[in-house]
Design a protein around this motif. Structure first.
Motif, PDB file in Angstrom:
ATOM      1  N   ILE A 144       0.839  -1.205   0.000  1.00 25.41           N
ATOM      2  CA  ILE A 144       0.000   0.000   0.000  1.00 25.41           C
ATOM      3  C   ILE A 144       0.873   1.252   0.000  1.00 25.41           C
ATOM      4  CG2 ILE A 144      -0.316   0.017   2.522  1.00 25.41           C
ATOM      5  CD1 ILE A 144      -2.958   1.174   0.027  1.00 25.41           C
ATOM      6  N   MET A 145       1.986   1.217   0.693  1.00 33.12           N
ATOM      7  CA  MET A 145       2.886   2.371   0.702  1.00 33.12           C
ATOM      8  C   MET A 145       3.447   2.611  -0.699  1.00 33.12           C
ATOM      9  SD  MET A 145       4.811   1.734   4.331  1.00 33.12           S
ATOM     10  CE  MET A 145       5.934   3.109   4.190  1.00 33.12           C
ATOM     11  N   TYR A 146       3.783   1.532  -1.390  1.00 33.88           N
ATOM     12  CA  TYR A 146       4.348   1.637  -2.729  1.00 33.88           C
ATOM     13  C   TYR A 146       3.302   2.106  -3.742  1.00 33.88           C
ATOM     14  CZ  TYR A 146       6.413   0.314  -7.175  1.00 33.88           C
ATOM     15  OH  TYR A 146       6.883   0.338  -8.456  1.00 33.88           O
ATOM     16  N   HIS A 147       2.121   1.504  -3.710  1.00 37.77           N
ATOM     17  CA  HIS A 147       1.104   1.791  -4.726  1.00 37.77           C
ATOM     18  C   HIS A 147       0.338   3.089  -4.501  1.00 37.77           C
ATOM     19  CE1 HIS A 147       1.524  -1.829  -7.077  1.00 37.77           C
ATOM     20  NE2 HIS A 147       1.529  -2.536  -5.969  1.00 37.77           N
ATOM     21  N   CYS A 148       0.257   3.550  -3.259  1.00 42.55           N
ATOM     22  CA  CYS A 148      -0.566   4.724  -2.971  1.00 42.55           C
ATOM     23  C   CYS A 148       0.179   5.862  -2.295  1.00 42.55           C
ATOM     24  CB  CYS A 148      -1.760   4.317  -2.115  1.00 42.55           C
ATOM     25  SG  CYS A 148      -2.833   3.158  -2.957  1.00 42.55           S
ATOM     26  N   GLY A 149       1.446   5.665  -1.977  1.00 41.12           N
ATOM     27  CA  GLY A 149       2.237   6.738  -1.396  1.00 41.12           C
ATOM     28  C   GLY A 149       1.800   7.164  -0.004  1.00 41.12           C
ATOM     29  N   VAL A 150       1.253   6.234   0.768  1.00 44.55           N
ATOM     30  CA  VAL A 150       0.838   6.579   2.133  1.00 44.55           C
ATOM     31  C   VAL A 150       1.999   6.388   3.100  1.00 44.55           C
ATOM     32  CG1 VAL A 150      -1.586   6.034   1.695  1.00 44.55           C
ATOM     33  CG2 VAL A 150      -0.100   4.273   2.640  1.00 44.55           C
ATOM     34  N   ARG A 151       1.869   6.994   4.259  1.00 42.54           N
ATOM     35  CA  ARG A 151       2.898   6.885   5.290  1.00 42.54           C
ATOM     36  C   ARG A 151       2.695   5.612   6.110  1.00 42.54           C
ATOM     37  NH1 ARG A 151       1.250  12.309   5.022  1.00 42.54           N
ATOM     38  NH2 ARG A 151       2.973  13.717   4.579  1.00 42.54           N
ATOM     39  N   VAL A 152       3.683   5.262   6.940  1.00 43.23           N
ATOM     40  CA  VAL A 152       3.610   4.052   7.771  1.00 43.23           C
ATOM     41  C   VAL A 152       2.385   4.087   8.661  1.00 43.23           C
ATOM     42  CG1 VAL A 152       4.722   2.740   9.622  1.00 43.23           C
ATOM     43  CG2 VAL A 152       6.091   3.610   7.749  1.00 43.23           C
ATOM     44  N   GLN A 153       2.169   5.180   9.364  1.00 43.77           N
ATOM     45  CA  GLN A 153       1.020   5.256  10.267  1.00 43.77           C
ATOM     46  C   GLN A 153      -0.289   5.092   9.504  1.00 43.77           C
ATOM     47  OE1 GLN A 153       0.752   8.728  12.736  1.00 43.77           O
ATOM     48  NE2 GLN A 153      -1.193   8.102  13.611  1.00 43.77           N
ATOM     49  N   HIS A 204       7.950   9.372  -2.071  1.00 40.18           N
ATOM     50  CA  HIS A 204       8.688  10.016  -3.162  1.00 40.18           C
ATOM     51  C   HIS A 204       8.534   9.225  -4.461  1.00 40.18           C
ATOM     52  CE1 HIS A 204      10.938  13.148  -0.938  1.00 40.18           C
ATOM     53  NE2 HIS A 204      10.737  12.325   0.088  1.00 40.18           N
ATOM     54  N   ASN A 205       8.617   7.910  -4.363  1.00 38.51           N
ATOM     55  CA  ASN A 205       8.468   7.055  -5.534  1.00 38.51           C
ATOM     56  C   ASN A 205       7.080   7.212  -6.145  1.00 38.51           C
ATOM     57  OD1 ASN A 205       9.578   4.848  -7.235  1.00 38.51           O
ATOM     58  ND2 ASN A 205       7.799   3.784  -6.405  1.00 38.51           N
ATOM     59  N   TYR A 206       6.070   7.333  -5.296  1.00 39.07           N
ATOM     60  CA  TYR A 206       4.702   7.504  -5.784  1.00 39.07           C
ATOM     61  C   TYR A 206       4.565   8.824  -6.543  1.00 39.07           C
ATOM     62  CZ  TYR A 206      -0.363   7.371  -5.874  1.00 39.07           C
ATOM     63  OH  TYR A 206      -1.671   7.348  -6.281  1.00 39.07           O
ATOM     64  N   VAL A 207       5.166   9.883  -6.031  1.00 37.88           N
ATOM     65  CA  VAL A 207       5.130  11.182  -6.721  1.00 37.88           C
ATOM     66  C   VAL A 207       5.814  11.061  -8.078  1.00 37.88           C
ATOM     67  CG1 VAL A 207       5.970  13.560  -6.661  1.00 37.88           C
ATOM     68  CG2 VAL A 207       4.901  12.573  -4.645  1.00 37.88           C
ATOM     69  N   ASN A 251      10.390  18.050  -6.390  1.00 35.88           N
ATOM     70  CA  ASN A 251      11.760  18.441  -6.709  1.00 35.88           C
ATOM     71  C   ASN A 251      12.808  17.668  -5.925  1.00 35.88           C
ATOM     72  OD1 ASN A 251      10.822  20.430  -8.506  1.00 35.88           O
ATOM     73  ND2 ASN A 251      10.444  21.797  -6.788  1.00 35.88           N
ATOM     74  N   SER A 252      12.399  16.637  -5.242  1.00 35.32           N
ATOM     75  CA  SER A 252      13.300  15.847  -4.402  1.00 35.32           C
ATOM     76  C   SER A 252      14.368  15.130  -5.217  1.00 35.32           C
ATOM     77  CB  SER A 252      12.482  14.824  -3.619  1.00 35.32           C
ATOM     78  OG  SER A 252      13.304  13.845  -3.054  1.00 35.32           O
ATOM     79  N   ILE A 253      15.506  14.925  -4.599  1.00 34.44           N
ATOM     80  CA  ILE A 253      16.586  14.154  -5.237  1.00 34.44           C
ATOM     81  C   ILE A 253      16.121  12.721  -5.519  1.00 34.44           C
ATOM     82  CG2 ILE A 253      17.643  13.442  -3.059  1.00 34.44           C
ATOM     83  CD1 ILE A 253      20.364  13.710  -4.398  1.00 34.44           C
ATOM     84  N   PHE A 254      15.161  12.230  -4.726  1.00 35.50           N
ATOM     85  CA  PHE A 254      14.650  10.877  -4.925  1.00 35.50           C
ATOM     86  C   PHE A 254      13.656  10.818  -6.074  1.00 35.50           C
ATOM     87  CE2 PHE A 254      15.450  10.831  -0.237  1.00 35.50           C
ATOM     88  CZ  PHE A 254      16.559   9.992  -0.295  1.00 35.50           C
ATOM     89  N   THR A 255      13.004  11.935  -6.365  1.00 39.04           N
ATOM     90  CA  THR A 255      11.945  11.974  -7.374  1.00 39.04           C
ATOM     91  C   THR A 255      12.475  12.329  -8.749  1.00 39.04           C
ATOM     92  OG1 THR A 255      10.434  12.657  -5.643  1.00 39.04           O
ATOM     93  CG2 THR A 255       9.677  12.920  -7.877  1.00 39.04           C
ATOM     94  N   THR A 256      13.361  13.292  -8.809  1.00 42.33           N
ATOM     95  CA  THR A 256      13.860  13.744 -10.098  1.00 42.33           C
ATOM     96  C   THR A 256      14.869  12.754 -10.660  1.00 42.33           C
ATOM     97  OG1 THR A 256      15.522  15.079  -8.993  1.00 42.33           O
ATOM     98  CG2 THR A 256      13.491  16.189  -9.631  1.00 42.33           C
ATOM     99  N   VAL A 257      14.791  12.546 -11.925  1.00 47.58           N
ATOM    100  CA  VAL A 257      15.709  11.617 -12.596  1.00 47.58           C
ATOM    101  C   VAL A 257      16.693  12.436 -13.409  1.00 47.58           C
ATOM    102  CG1 VAL A 257      15.859   9.731 -14.258  1.00 47.58           C
ATOM    103  CG2 VAL A 257      13.857   9.923 -12.773  1.00 47.58           C
ATOM    104  N   PRO A 258      17.978  12.246 -13.174  1.00 46.70           N
ATOM    105  CA  PRO A 258      18.965  13.039 -13.933  1.00 46.70           C
ATOM    106  C   PRO A 258      18.901  12.712 -15.415  1.00 46.70           C
ATOM    107  CG  PRO A 258      20.046  11.363 -12.593  1.00 46.70           C
ATOM    108  CD  PRO A 258      18.589  11.308 -12.265  1.00 46.70           C
ATOM    109  N   GLN A 259      19.079  13.734 -16.230  1.00 46.92           N
ATOM    110  CA  GLN A 259      19.087  13.553 -17.667  1.00 46.92           C
ATOM    111  C   GLN A 259      20.457  13.040 -18.107  1.00 46.92           C
ATOM    112  OE1 GLN A 259      16.427  13.995 -19.711  1.00 46.92           O
ATOM    113  NE2 GLN A 259      15.233  14.379 -17.853  1.00 46.92           N
TER     114      GLN A 259
END
Length: 140
Positions: A4-13, A97-100, A130-138
């Motif tokens: 659920i965290m992966y598919h919907c971007g929800v937090r642990v809680q 971040h991955n979900y975004v 704009n996170s380093i985890f979200t943006t993919v370098p060109q």
């Protein structure tokens, strides 16, 4: 929980507290607002079957969030405390971040992403966008 965290971007809680979720109309699930977030609505088909079953069968006996369980799960997710991307430590928050990143790939605007992620302020949404985890370098 990871699903659920992966598919919907929800937090642990949010992924471990069934009381935060409600059935809207039989085709959508609602995630109640948290501290700084607005309400979020998910289509049933976007929610993994395992999580829908978790919600269906656990609401009756799980009265409040089990923070010991949340902390245990969090410790499992941070088994590698020295893993960094740039200066950022890798944690379970990477699922959000991955979900975004997926929403950006679908062509959503920044405002649509803000609403979809339940963020009240654009500043918070832009931190994901704009996170380093979200943006993919060109690559050149």
């Amino acid at each position: 929980m990871f699903e659920i965290m992966y598919h919907c971007g929800v937090r642990v809680q949010e992924a471990t507290t069934p009381q935060l979720w409600d059935d809207l109309d039989g085709t959508h699930l609602v995630l109640k607002p948290q501290k700084y977030n607005d309400i979020r609505i998910f289509k049933n088909e976007d929610i993994p079957d395992s999580f829908r079953n978790f919600l269906k069968y656990s609401k009756n006996w799980l009265i409040k969030p089990n923070y010991d369980r949340i902390n245990y799960i969090y410790s499992l997710l941070t088994m590698y405390p020295s893993v960094y991307v740039g200066r950022k430590k890798c944690t379970n928050h990477l699922f959000r971040h991955n979900y975004v990143k997926k929403l950006i790939a679908k062509g959503m605007t920044d405002e649509q992403i803000r609403i979809h992620m339940g963020e009240r302020q654009m500043k918070s949404a832009l931190a994901y966008i704009n996170s380093i985890f979200t943006t993919v370098p060109q690559l050149n």
